[in-house]
Structures are given as C-alpha cells and as structure tokens.
Write an enzyme that holds these catalytic residues in place. Structure first.
Site, PDB file in Angstrom:
ATOM      1  N   GLY A   1       2.891  -5.044 -19.648  1.00 33.30           N
ATOM      2  CA  GLY A   1       2.534  -6.421 -19.312  1.00 33.30           C
ATOM      3  C   GLY A   1       3.677  -7.332 -19.698  1.00 33.30           C
TER       4      GLY A   1
ATOM      5  N   CYS B   1       4.495   0.608 -23.039  1.00 31.27           N
ATOM      6  CA  CYS B   1       5.241  -0.653 -23.162  1.00 31.27           C
ATOM      7  C   CYS B   1       4.407  -1.727 -23.874  1.00 31.27           C
ATOM      8  CB  CYS B   1       5.737  -1.097 -21.785  1.00 31.27           C
ATOM      9  SG  CYS B   1       7.058  -2.309 -21.920  1.00 31.27           S
TER      10      CYS B   1
ATOM     11  N   HIS C   1       8.570   3.624 -19.614  1.00 24.09           N
ATOM     12  CA  HIS C   1       7.572   3.753 -18.544  1.00 24.09           C
ATOM     13  C   HIS C   1       7.576   5.171 -17.961  1.00 24.09           C
ATOM     14  CE1 HIS C   1       6.314  -0.451 -18.184  1.00 24.09           C
ATOM     15  NE2 HIS C   1       7.516  -0.700 -18.662  1.00 24.09           N
TER      16      HIS C   1
ATOM     17  N   GLU D   1       5.549   6.431 -15.964  1.00 19.17           N
ATOM     18  CA  GLU D   1       5.030   6.445 -14.590  1.00 19.17           C
ATOM     19  C   GLU D   1       6.121   6.211 -13.541  1.00 19.17           C
ATOM     20  OE1 GLU D   1       4.725   4.129 -16.820  1.00 19.17           O
ATOM     21  OE2 GLU D   1       4.575   2.109 -16.006  1.00 19.17           O
TER      22      GLU D   1
ATOM     23  N   SER E   1      -9.766   1.590  14.672  1.00 24.80           N
ATOM     24  CA  SER E   1      -8.549   0.962  15.208  1.00 24.80           C
ATOM     25  C   SER E   1      -7.527   2.014  15.595  1.00 24.80           C
ATOM     26  CB  SER E   1      -7.939   0.048  14.144  1.00 24.80           C
ATOM     27  OG  SER E   1      -7.438   0.832  13.078  1.00 24.80           O
ATOM     28  N   GLY E   2      -7.741   3.245  15.124  1.00 24.36           N
ATOM     29  CA  GLY E   2      -6.725   4.265  15.349  1.00 24.36           C
ATOM     30  C   GLY E   2      -5.744   4.328  14.192  1.00 24.36           C
TER      31      GLY E   2
ATOM     32  N   VAL F   1      -4.713   4.808  10.092  1.00 26.83           N
ATOM     33  CA  VAL F   1      -5.027   5.937   9.205  1.00 26.83           C
ATOM     34  C   VAL F   1      -6.409   5.768   8.551  1.00 26.83           C
ATOM     35  CG1 VAL F   1      -4.272   7.237   7.183  1.00 26.83           C
ATOM     36  CG2 VAL F   1      -2.573   6.180   8.672  1.00 26.83           C
ATOM     37  N   ASP F   2      -6.658   4.576   8.007  1.00 30.73           N
ATOM     38  CA  ASP F   2      -7.883   4.417   7.214  1.00 30.73           C
ATOM     39  C   ASP F   2      -9.144   4.555   8.068  1.00 30.73           C
ATOM     40  OD1 ASP F   2      -6.097   3.970   5.209  1.00 30.73           O
ATOM     41  OD2 ASP F   2      -6.294   1.794   5.238  1.00 30.73           O
TER      42      ASP F   2
ATOM     43  N   SER G   1      -9.434   5.980  10.908  1.00 31.08           N
ATOM     44  CA  SER G   1      -9.528   7.332  11.477  1.00 31.08           C
ATOM     45  C   SER G   1     -10.090   8.311  10.457  1.00 31.08           C
ATOM     46  CB  SER G   1      -8.145   7.826  11.926  1.00 31.08           C
ATOM     47  OG  SER G   1      -7.641   6.992  12.930  1.00 31.08           O
TER      48      SER G   1
ATOM     49  N   LYS H   1      -3.549   5.385  -0.714  1.00 33.67           N
ATOM     50  CA  LYS H   1      -3.149   5.741   0.653  1.00 33.67           C
ATOM     51  C   LYS H   1      -2.754   7.224   0.780  1.00 33.67           C
ATOM     52  CE  LYS H   1      -2.365   3.761   4.686  1.00 33.67           C
ATOM     53  NZ  LYS H   1      -3.257   2.751   5.261  1.00 33.67           N
TER      54      LYS H   1
END
Ligand code: XMP
Length: 512
Positions: free
Chosen positions: A55, A82, A171, A173, A225-226, A228-229, A231, A368
């Site tokens: 942060g 951190c 970090h 990550e 909509s075609g 990714v989500d 579909s 995603k």
C-alpha cells in the site's frame, strides 16, 4: 462443499489482484477483501491463510490503514507483503521508520534458506527481488527473526514460525522477483497446508451443480456477444441447463468481417436455444449523421437494449438473466471515483428492464485467464477462447466521424487483412489487442499512373495486462509492411497507412 481458500486483505496496493492471481496459479482459491472488512466476516470466510498486500502509506501515520490485532490471534498463517510487512511489525510491537536509502526496482537479496518460504532446492540463496519502499523495519517484534537482507535493508523478510507469521519487504507477486511464485506456493502449501484443489475442471463441476440447483426448471436468458466472457458463460449454462437457456445474439452490423457468422456457427449446434437478431439496418439508420463518439456509444447502447428487450418479450417471462461479470470487475466495483473517459457500453451489463427474478453471474469468481481455461475445459474452440477484447459498439467507434456502409466495408476488409498478417507472423497471442481504424482524413497518393485522393487507415497494436495502461506493440517492420502492401492493393479507397505509436496514457486504446 467447503472450498479451501486464502484471503488477500487489500491495503491499497497496486498489485492486489496480481497477488490473488498468483495464489490461484498455485491451485488455491483466494479472494480479495478490503482492509476494513470486519473481523467477524473474516472468521466466517474461514481462510486457511491470509495475505496482506502492499500500500502507498506509512504505517506510523495516524491516518494509515490498519487492522485489528486479533487477526494475528486466529491461528491462521499470515504473510505480509511490503506495507503488509510493515503493518505486521508495527502492530506486533516492532518499529518501522523511514529508510536511510529507499529501494526501488530489482535488488540483490540474500535469503536465509532455513526459512520455509525460501527453502525449495532450486532457489538460490542470493537472487533478485523487486523492491518499492521508503520505509523499513528498524526493530523486529518479539519472537521474530530476520530471514533476508539486502545492502540497504537488514530486514527484507522476517518470520515467527511458531505463530506461522511471515513477512517480506519485496513483492514476490511481481515477475521481476526471481522465484517469487515459489515463495507464494510455499506459503500457501507448506505453511497454510492447502492441497491445491482449485482447477477449472473442479470449478466447472461445482458451478454446474450449483446452477442446476438454483435454476430448477426455470427459464434462463443470456445476451451473447461472441466475446470470451459471454461465450464461456453460454457454454457453462448450456452444460448445466441445456434448452432452458436462450441466448440472444444481437448482430448490430458493426462486427468484424465474418464475425456474426462465426458466432452463429460456434453456438447453433450447442444444446441451447440460439437466436440471432440481424439488426444492422436499424443500427446504421439510427447512426445517420452522428459523428460524436459519445453519442455513437449511447445510441448503440440504447438501441441494443431495445432490440434485446423485444426478443425477451417474445420469449415471455424469464426467471434468470445471465451476466458475464468477472472477478476484476467485482474487485474494482465501488472503489475509486475515476473520471469517465468513455462510457463503455458493455453488452453483459444490462439494466433492469427485462422482467426476471434473479441474476446469475457464473464467472464472478474468475480472472480472465481462468475464464479462458474454463472455456477450453468446456470444449469451446480456441478462436473463441483466445478472442481479443472487442468493444461493445464494435467497428462503429473505429470509424472516425460519420458511419456509412461503404466505410464499414472498407474497414472490415482492411482490419481482416491486418489481423491475418498478425496471425501469420505468430503474434496473435503476444499482442493483446490489434485492429485497424478508418480515419476521417483523405490525402493525395499515386497508384499506377494516376493521382488518388483516398482515406488514411491507422493500424493499432498494444501490449497490456489490464487495459488500463498499455504500450504500443513493437510490431516488426516487415510485418507492418506486408499488411500495408496487402491492404492498399486489396482494399479500394485506402492509399495511406499509419501505425499508431502512442501508449496509454496519453492516448486510449480505441480511437473514439
Ligand atoms: P480504451 O479505448 O478506453 O479501451 O483505452 C480500454 C479497453 O476497453 C475496450 N473498450 C470498450 N469495451 N465498450 C466495451 O465493451 C466500449 O464502449 C469500449 N470502449 C473501449 C477497448 O477495446 C479496450 O480493450
């Protein structure tokens, strides 16, 4: 079924989502919650481990975010990163103060291999970590020892193994930290005891059961909509409730070349009711004389809703409406109050005009990359799973100024060639978004022996992870040249092509 999970507590760090993604890459489910989450809620969540994010604040200032000391008394392992590292030291009686020398970027770090976080055989005792701090731990809390250091930072990591408390100044990550993901893996598996049962195959199984239990014999509606989500949501719902699901695909005519047919071909044989509404004439009619980008977006958004509403009315009362919300939207919603740069029309986000009982958001917990994995797991074709983002208003916002059918055809053909050349060069997965834009500008050229006065086309390619910031893609000149030569030769009315070399900010990804 209780799912083993880790909780990421967000103190305003810029990498909060990244931490969660890394934990999930280790096969462990995790959620991000704000630091103000009541301790009772944290207990109910029953995490096997807790991670504090970084942060921008200093823990020793009165106004800085903090957390109840009780969090360290739950018997749940905690990893502070951190700011989270400082907070653990501060709350448990250590001291944090401004560094003599701040550290930013790649920093050589010496690790104590006896600490479980750094103990894996293939992790060297000296390696690079990614630092970003002005404060550091100047006195350890009781019961802790330092387990990593750098030239300027004597406590680059600390541990209290009896209490299962760990903290790192750097970090882990971020990719620049060598072996960072292994450190996170050791924390969630060795310290927290997670088995790593989070896979998309398991997710699909559980989600399908949950959807069935919820829907019963009700009717479900989904706007496809075609993308990714939507579909992947369609594929999941189809496996769960089959023909109880109706997918409405509104083809507004601003899809890329052949795209409407591709979406139809992809879904018409699935076990769902599939409705394609060819509404191109309606949309183009509404946009006659419109050249302002925001008016285009709003007009398309409103018309889309109207068409969808008409279809929904024909189906009759539906019980459930599916939305393709994904986890980053959930984390971000309600945080910040950034200025509206563009009013995004997202075909997944329909307002409450359809008469339905409840919303189903089957991807609400997924990032995603997980949505893509799930799509593959469910048997969706690669070209749908790996489709790049495409704005709701489609090519309408890639034709600068007023839209005509002629301009639309020019852009569809040129964009198709550009995408084909990017794919031929094997760049289609490394460039996150790439497309053509038809500018409203014409200029003089020469073709054969004659003068031309035709449109300028712009090509755009960006690399990005979050689409909030983006870098223009360094597409090799020979690939650009091939695309340019082909477009000018194969598409009428274009005689000049530019490549957009601005990043975001200051530009945006789309031109309108
Ligand atoms: P910008 O142009 O704001 O775009 O840098 C960021 C990302 O959002 C997509 N985009 C849209 N998506 N409706 C959408 O659903 C829209 O109106 C819209 N405008 C931009 C854009 O393609 C990029 O991925």
């Amino acid at each position: 079924m209780e799912r083993e999970s880790v909780l990421v507590i967000d103190f305003g760090g810029q990498y909060n989502q990244l931490i969660a993604r890394r934990v999930r890459e280790c096969g462990v489910y995790c959620e991000v919650k704000p630091y103000k989450t009541p301790i009772e809620e944290i207990k109910r969540f029953n995490p096997k481990g807790i991670i504090f994010t970084g942060g921008p604040n200093s823990v020793y200032l009165e106004s800085s975010p903090t957390i109840s000391k009780e969090i360290f008394e739950l018997g749940v392992p905690v990893l502070g990163i951190c700011y989270g590292c400082h907070l653990m030291a501060h709350i448990l009686g250590g001291e944090v103060s401004a560094c003599v020398t701040s550290e930013f970027g790649k920093t050589e770090t010496v690790y104590d291999k006896s600490c479980v976080l750094f103990a894996q055989d293939d992790m060297p005792a000296t390696a690079v970590s990614w630092m970003s701090h002005n404060d550091c731990i100047s006195r350890l809390p009781d019961g802790f020892k330092s387990v990593a250091h750098t030239d300027n930072c004597p406590v680059a990591a600390m541990e209290n193994p009896e209490k299962k408390l760990y903290a790192v100044q750097f970090h882990p990550e971020v990719n620049h930290t060598e072996n960072g993901i292994k450190m996170i893996d050791s924390f969630v598996k060795q310290v927290c005891g997670c088995g790593g049962d989070w896979t998309m195959a398991n997710y699909a199984k559980v989600a399908i059961e949950e959807i069935r239990a919820k829907v019963g014999d009700g009717k479900v509606l989904l706007a496809l909509s075609g993308g990714v989500d939507s579909s992947v949501a369609c594929a999941l719902l189809s496996k769960a409730v089959g023909k109880q699901l109706t997918c409405v695909f509104v083809d507004h005519g601003f899809m890329r070349k052949n795209e409407g047919d591709e979406v139809e071909a992809a879904f018409k044989d699935w076990d769902v009711n599939f409705i394609r509404v060819n509404a191109a004439d309606r949309f183009i009619g509404k946009l006659e004389g419109v050249s302002d980008p925001e008016t285009k977006r709003k007009t398309i958004g409103e018309e889309f809703i109207r068409v969808f509403e008409e279809e929904a009315r024909k189906i009759g009362k539906v019980d459930f409406l599916v939305q393709g919300t994904i986890y980053p939207d959930v984390i971000e919603s309600g945080t910040g109050d950034a200025a509206v740069i563009k009013s995004h029309h997202n075909v997944g986000g329909l307002p409450d005009y359809v008469d339905f009982k409840e919303i189903i958001e089957p991807l609400r917990l997924l990032f995603k990359d997980e949505v893509r994995k799930l799509g593959t797991e469910l048997g969706l074709a690669d070209y749908l799973v790996w489709r790049q983002p495409f704005p709701g208003p489609g090519l309408a916002i890639r034709i600068i100024g007023e839209i005509t059918r002629d301009k639309l055809k020019i852009l569809q053909d040129a964009d198709y060639i550009f995408r084909e050349e990017i794919a031929n060069a094997g760049l289609d997965r490394s460039i996150n978004q790439y497309f053509a834009v038809l500018t409203d500008m014409r200029s003089v050229g020469v073709m054969g022996d004659g003068r031309t006065y035709d449109y300028t086309l712009a090509l755009r390619g960006v690399t990005t992870t979050d689409f909030m910031t983006a870098d223009f893609a360094r597409i090799p000149y020979d690939v650009l040249e091939k695309a340019s030569v082909r477009i000018v030769n194969e598409v009428d009315n274009i005689n000049r092509i530019c490549y957009d070399i601005t990043s975001k900010p200051p530009a945006t990804i789309e031109w309108e």
